[in-house]
Design a protein around this motif. Sequence first.
Motif, PDB file in Angstrom:
ATOM      1  N   ARG A  33       0.891  -1.292  -0.034  1.00 26.35           N
ATOM      2  CA  ARG A  33      -0.040   0.016  -0.115  1.00 26.35           C
ATOM      3  C   ARG A  33       0.800   1.195   0.072  1.00 26.35           C
ATOM      4  NH1 ARG A  33      -3.394  -3.141   3.456  1.00 26.35           N
ATOM      5  NH2 ARG A  33      -2.312  -1.930   5.587  1.00 26.35           N
ATOM      6  N   LEU A  34       2.077   1.364   0.254  1.00 26.22           N
ATOM      7  CA  LEU A  34       3.029   2.277  -0.025  1.00 26.22           C
ATOM      8  C   LEU A  34       2.977   2.922  -1.451  1.00 26.22           C
ATOM      9  CD1 LEU A  34       5.807   1.171   2.359  1.00 26.22           C
ATOM     10  CD2 LEU A  34       4.483   2.983   2.869  1.00 26.22           C
ATOM     11  N   PRO A  35       3.235   4.144  -1.316  1.00 25.22           N
ATOM     12  CA  PRO A  35       3.155   4.830  -2.962  1.00 25.22           C
ATOM     13  C   PRO A  35       4.343   4.103  -3.839  1.00 25.22           C
ATOM     14  CG  PRO A  35       2.895   6.405  -1.204  1.00 25.22           C
ATOM     15  CD  PRO A  35       3.383   5.090  -0.538  1.00 25.22           C
ATOM     16  N   ALA A  36       4.069   3.842  -4.809  1.00 25.83           N
ATOM     17  CA  ALA A  36       5.368   3.459  -5.744  1.00 25.83           C
ATOM     18  C   ALA A  36       6.430   4.209  -5.610  1.00 25.83           C
ATOM     19  CB  ALA A  36       4.705   3.444  -7.217  1.00 25.83           C
ATOM     20  N   GLY A  37       7.542   3.665  -5.380  1.00 23.32           N
ATOM     21  CA  GLY A  37       8.942   3.876  -5.439  1.00 23.32           C
ATOM     22  C   GLY A  37       9.297   4.280  -3.990  1.00 23.32           C
ATOM     23  N   ILE A  69      16.279  -1.566  -7.340  1.00 20.25           N
ATOM     24  CA  ILE A  69      16.453  -1.531  -5.936  1.00 20.25           C
ATOM     25  C   ILE A  69      15.523  -0.460  -5.346  1.00 20.25           C
ATOM     26  CG2 ILE A  69      18.028  -0.653  -4.223  1.00 20.25           C
ATOM     27  CD1 ILE A  69      20.369  -1.168  -5.757  1.00 20.25           C
ATOM     28  N   LEU A  70      15.473   0.719  -5.919  1.00 22.41           N
ATOM     29  CA  LEU A  70      14.398   1.665  -5.374  1.00 22.41           C
ATOM     30  C   LEU A  70      12.746   1.652  -5.825  1.00 22.41           C
ATOM     31  CD1 LEU A  70      17.022   4.519  -4.975  1.00 22.41           C
ATOM     32  CD2 LEU A  70      16.313   2.993  -3.321  1.00 22.41           C
ATOM     33  N   GLY A  71      12.617   1.189  -6.972  1.00 22.79           N
ATOM     34  CA  GLY A  71      11.480   1.443  -7.659  1.00 22.79           C
ATOM     35  C   GLY A  71      11.682   2.643  -8.654  1.00 22.79           C
ATOM     36  N   ASN A  72      10.296   3.057  -8.879  1.00 22.46           N
ATOM     37  CA  ASN A  72      10.383   4.304  -9.667  1.00 22.46           C
ATOM     38  C   ASN A  72      10.267   5.473  -8.856  1.00 22.46           C
ATOM     39  OD1 ASN A  72       9.906   2.841 -12.316  1.00 22.46           O
ATOM     40  ND2 ASN A  72       7.724   2.456 -11.753  1.00 22.46           N
ATOM     41  N   PRO A  73      10.957   6.723  -9.521  1.00 19.54           N
ATOM     42  CA  PRO A  73      11.037   7.794  -8.483  1.00 19.54           C
ATOM     43  C   PRO A  73       9.709   8.354  -8.202  1.00 19.54           C
ATOM     44  CG  PRO A  73      12.498   7.747 -10.299  1.00 19.54           C
ATOM     45  CD  PRO A  73      11.606   6.659 -10.539  1.00 19.54           C
ATOM     46  N   ASN A  74       9.628   9.139  -7.174  1.00 19.43           N
ATOM     47  CA  ASN A  74       8.244   9.911  -6.912  1.00 19.43           C
ATOM     48  C   ASN A  74       8.210  11.329  -7.466  1.00 19.43           C
ATOM     49  OD1 ASN A  74       9.329   8.454  -3.734  1.00 19.43           O
ATOM     50  ND2 ASN A  74       7.117   7.987  -4.613  1.00 19.43           N
ATOM     51  N   ASP A  75       9.379  11.748  -7.848  1.00 15.79           N
ATOM     52  CA  ASP A  75       9.663  12.926  -8.299  1.00 15.79           C
ATOM     53  C   ASP A  75      11.042  13.043  -9.002  1.00 15.79           C
ATOM     54  OD1 ASP A  75       8.995  15.766  -9.203  1.00 15.79           O
ATOM     55  OD2 ASP A  75       8.511  16.343  -6.817  1.00 15.79           O
ATOM     56  N   GLY A  76      11.000  14.039  -9.817  1.00 14.18           N
ATOM     57  CA  GLY A  76      12.200  14.378 -10.482  1.00 14.18           C
ATOM     58  C   GLY A  76      12.282  15.440 -11.335  1.00 14.18           C
TER      59      GLY A  76
END
Length: 213
Positions: A33-37, A69-76
């Motif tokens: 349920r945590l946001p992607a990334g 390792i981290l998944g997709n970024p939340n921002d950038g």
Amino acid sequence: MRQFNILSVFLLALVLGCNEPNKKTTEEDKEARLPAGAFPEYSGDLMIVPGKSIDNVFLGQDMQEVFKILGNPNDGDAAMGKAWGIWYLRDSTDTKKGMLSVYSSYKDSTMVTKDVKQIVVSASNYRTDKGLRIGVSLDEIKAVFPNVKKAEIYVSTVKKDTLVVYDAEDEGIAFDVRNKGDHFFTTAITVHPKKVSVNSTYLTIHPGWNKVQ
């Protein structure tokens, strides 16, 4: 009666055994349920190694490995073949604890793959082997890196504040420092290649702040 008791015990054990996978699934669902990334902040200290790495992300690492390792970024932000990827660090209650940011660009002239050029962290459970972490004073930084120098100055008219980037260029580590009263404290730590200035990036990682020319 004895046969009935044996049968009852067997059925109870069977029911309890069937419930264990459900409990495990529930925990997995909680993480999902945590946001992607985003991922929970690990317990204990995570190492910052000047000129090399922050935790398991290291300079020169292929960005595809970072995404694994981290998944997709939340921002950038991205432009001209260069990019910042920003991941929000959260604990098990989904509370934001800071950010991990990765600056990347094309690895070579083939312009096929991108690798890590800088790593920035702003979470308090990351530290160097000398104990430098978010919140330490400028004096503590200078005690470990006496040759650290001002690299950039940013101002915010909204926050009416100044942010100064101090860079230990030869060692490959830099510190974002802000002033609170008479106390200068660290808000982020950057790992970059040794003997390469921290301000060599094309894109800034300080949204909302204006660089002083």
